[in-house]
Design a protein around this motif. Structure first.
Motif, PDB file in Angstrom:
ATOM      1  N   ASP A 207      26.871  -0.860  18.566  1.00  0.00           N
ATOM      2  CA  ASP A 207      25.708  -1.743  18.684  1.00  0.00           C
ATOM      3  C   ASP A 207      26.147  -3.140  19.141  1.00  0.00           C
ATOM      4  N   VAL A 208      25.152  -3.918  19.610  1.00  0.00           N
ATOM      5  CA  VAL A 208      25.433  -5.255  20.158  1.00  0.00           C
ATOM      6  C   VAL A 208      24.520  -6.278  19.475  1.00  0.00           C
ATOM      7  N   VAL A 209      25.105  -7.430  19.115  1.00  0.00           N
ATOM      8  CA  VAL A 209      24.324  -8.562  18.617  1.00  0.00           C
ATOM      9  C   VAL A 209      24.370  -9.654  19.675  1.00  0.00           C
ATOM     10  N   ARG A 210      23.224  -9.973  20.222  1.00  0.00           N
ATOM     11  CA  ARG A 210      23.149 -11.058  21.194  1.00  0.00           C
ATOM     12  C   ARG A 210      23.029 -12.383  20.433  1.00  0.00           C
ATOM     13  N   TRP A 211      24.073 -13.184  20.552  1.00  0.00           N
ATOM     14  CA  TRP A 211      24.201 -14.388  19.726  1.00  0.00           C
ATOM     15  C   TRP A 211      23.667 -15.631  20.421  1.00  0.00           C
ATOM     16  N   GLY A 212      23.742 -15.639  21.744  1.00  0.00           N
ATOM     17  CA  GLY A 212      23.353 -16.858  22.458  1.00  0.00           C
ATOM     18  C   GLY A 212      24.470 -17.892  22.403  1.00  0.00           C
ATOM     19  N   SER A 213      24.131 -19.149  22.155  1.00  0.00           N
ATOM     20  CA  SER A 213      25.130 -20.211  22.073  1.00  0.00           C
ATOM     21  C   SER A 213      25.724 -20.265  20.663  1.00  0.00           C
ATOM     22  N   ALA A 214      26.699 -21.139  20.503  1.00  0.00           N
ATOM     23  CA  ALA A 214      27.329 -21.296  19.183  1.00  0.00           C
ATOM     24  C   ALA A 214      26.493 -22.152  18.239  1.00  0.00           C
ATOM     25  N   GLU A 215      25.445 -22.755  18.734  1.00  0.00           N
ATOM     26  CA  GLU A 215      24.584 -23.587  17.883  1.00  0.00           C
ATOM     27  C   GLU A 215      23.884 -22.733  16.823  1.00  0.00           C
ATOM     28  N   GLU A 216      23.753 -23.316  15.628  1.00  0.00           N
ATOM     29  CA  GLU A 216      23.086 -22.668  14.491  1.00  0.00           C
ATOM     30  C   GLU A 216      23.730 -21.319  14.147  1.00  0.00           C
ATOM     31  N   LYS A 231      17.054   0.235  12.214  1.00  0.00           N
ATOM     32  CA  LYS A 231      17.600   1.065  13.284  1.00  0.00           C
ATOM     33  C   LYS A 231      17.325   0.427  14.643  1.00  0.00           C
ATOM     34  N   ALA A 232      18.413   0.111  15.354  1.00  0.00           N
ATOM     35  CA  ALA A 232      18.318  -0.462  16.690  1.00  0.00           C
ATOM     36  C   ALA A 232      19.703  -0.401  17.315  1.00  0.00           C
ATOM     37  N   THR A 233      19.761  -0.684  18.590  1.00  0.00           N
ATOM     38  CA  THR A 233      21.068  -0.739  19.265  1.00  0.00           C
ATOM     39  C   THR A 233      21.428  -2.160  19.699  1.00  0.00           C
ATOM     40  N   THR A 234      20.392  -3.010  19.815  1.00  0.00           N
ATOM     41  CA  THR A 234      20.615  -4.401  20.198  1.00  0.00           C
ATOM     42  C   THR A 234      19.841  -5.309  19.239  1.00  0.00           C
ATOM     43  N   TYR A 235      20.527  -6.270  18.685  1.00  0.00           N
ATOM     44  CA  TYR A 235      19.933  -7.225  17.750  1.00  0.00           C
ATOM     45  C   TYR A 235      20.070  -8.615  18.382  1.00  0.00           C
ATOM     46  N   ASP A 236      18.944  -9.233  18.678  1.00  0.00           N
ATOM     47  CA  ASP A 236      18.959 -10.513  19.395  1.00  0.00           C
ATOM     48  C   ASP A 236      18.615 -11.642  18.420  1.00  0.00           C
ATOM     49  N   VAL A 237      19.602 -12.486  18.119  1.00  0.00           N
ATOM     50  CA  VAL A 237      19.373 -13.641  17.244  1.00  0.00           C
ATOM     51  C   VAL A 237      19.665 -14.943  17.999  1.00  0.00           C
TER      52      VAL A 237
END
Length: 246
Positions: A207-216, A231-237
């Motif tokens: 699975d993949v976690v989309r983190w974005g920038s290092a902020e927060e 249940k998911a394959t991609t978690y976007d935070v």
């Protein structure tokens, strides 16, 4: 008819009382006062000599604290403390600067401990990510400093696919890794980044976690933990207040 009158101040008759002389007379310094002053000057001069020039208060040993990866001998060798020089004349800033030149040293404090010791307190760098190199891995702390080369990734250190010459990206990767709680860190196989606002966590299950920038990053870590139970394959935070699943 004109008369001239001349008034004369009568002279005091001989033997009569006259006012005392009110002009203060200079006091004479007694010989005992000169002796006391000489003793004070001698004491001050002796104390100054003892502190600044005498071997009585000279550096005889160097005490090193806070080292684990480094050895005390490595720190002493880098410090080059002039043994035998009085403590008051030791250049503590110069000693600290020489020790700070060691790659594993994050901070250093140098102080005097009377009567004969120079103390060096070291805080070593701690790795949060490892970056692949042609012959091993570079350990990087949370400030983005690559400070050591090792043949394999140590336990508790996250592998990061980041170009090692990009100092800003290394710093951001260190910030992301430092924010990961143990529960999440154990599930991270590697951190990847193609730019400063496109960090991703590749998990051990694919699975993949989309983190974005290092902020927060700390907030993102708190948000993603409960999401991983869904249940998911991609978690976007990347926007932690509006997370998404795919």
């Amino acid at each position: 008819m004109t008369s001239n009158v001349t008034l004369q101040t009568p002279r005091a008759p001989a033997g009569s009382w006259a006012p005392p002389d009110l002009q203060p007379r200079p006091r004479r310094i007694r010989p005992s006062a000169w002796v006391a002053l000489a003793v004070v000057v001698l004491v001050v001069a002796t104390a100054g000599w003892l502190v600044a020039f005498s071997p009585v208060l000279a550096a005889r040993q160097v005490q090193v604290t806070g080292v684990t990866a480094l050895t005390t001998d490595q720190v002493r060798s880098a410090a080059v403390v002039p043994i035998g020089r009085p403590l008051i004349r030791q250049d503590l800033d110069a000693i600290a600067k020489r020790v700070a030149g060691l790659r594993l040293v994050r901070t250093v404090q140098v102080s005097r401990r009377w009567p004969q010791t120079v103390t060096i307190a070291v805080q070593e760098r701690t790795a949060v990510i490892a970056v692949a190199q042609p012959q091993g891995f570079a350990l990087v702390d949370n400030q983005g400093h690559a400070y050591a080369d090792v043949p394999s990734v140590p336990l508790g250190v996250v592998l990061a696919d980041v170009y090692p010459a990009n100092a800003a990206l290394l710093t951001d990767a260190g910030t992301v890794a430092a924010a990961l709680p143990d529960e999440l860190e154990r599930r991270v196989r590697r951190i990847t980044a193609t730019s400063s606002d496109r960090f991703e966590l590749r998990l051990t299950d694919g699975d993949v976690v989309r983190w974005g920038s290092a902020e927060e990053s700390e907030l993102k870590a708190r948000v993603v933990l409960p999401l991983l139970k869904l249940k998911a394959t991609t978690y976007d935070v990347s926007a932690p207040r509006s997370p998404a699943l795919r």
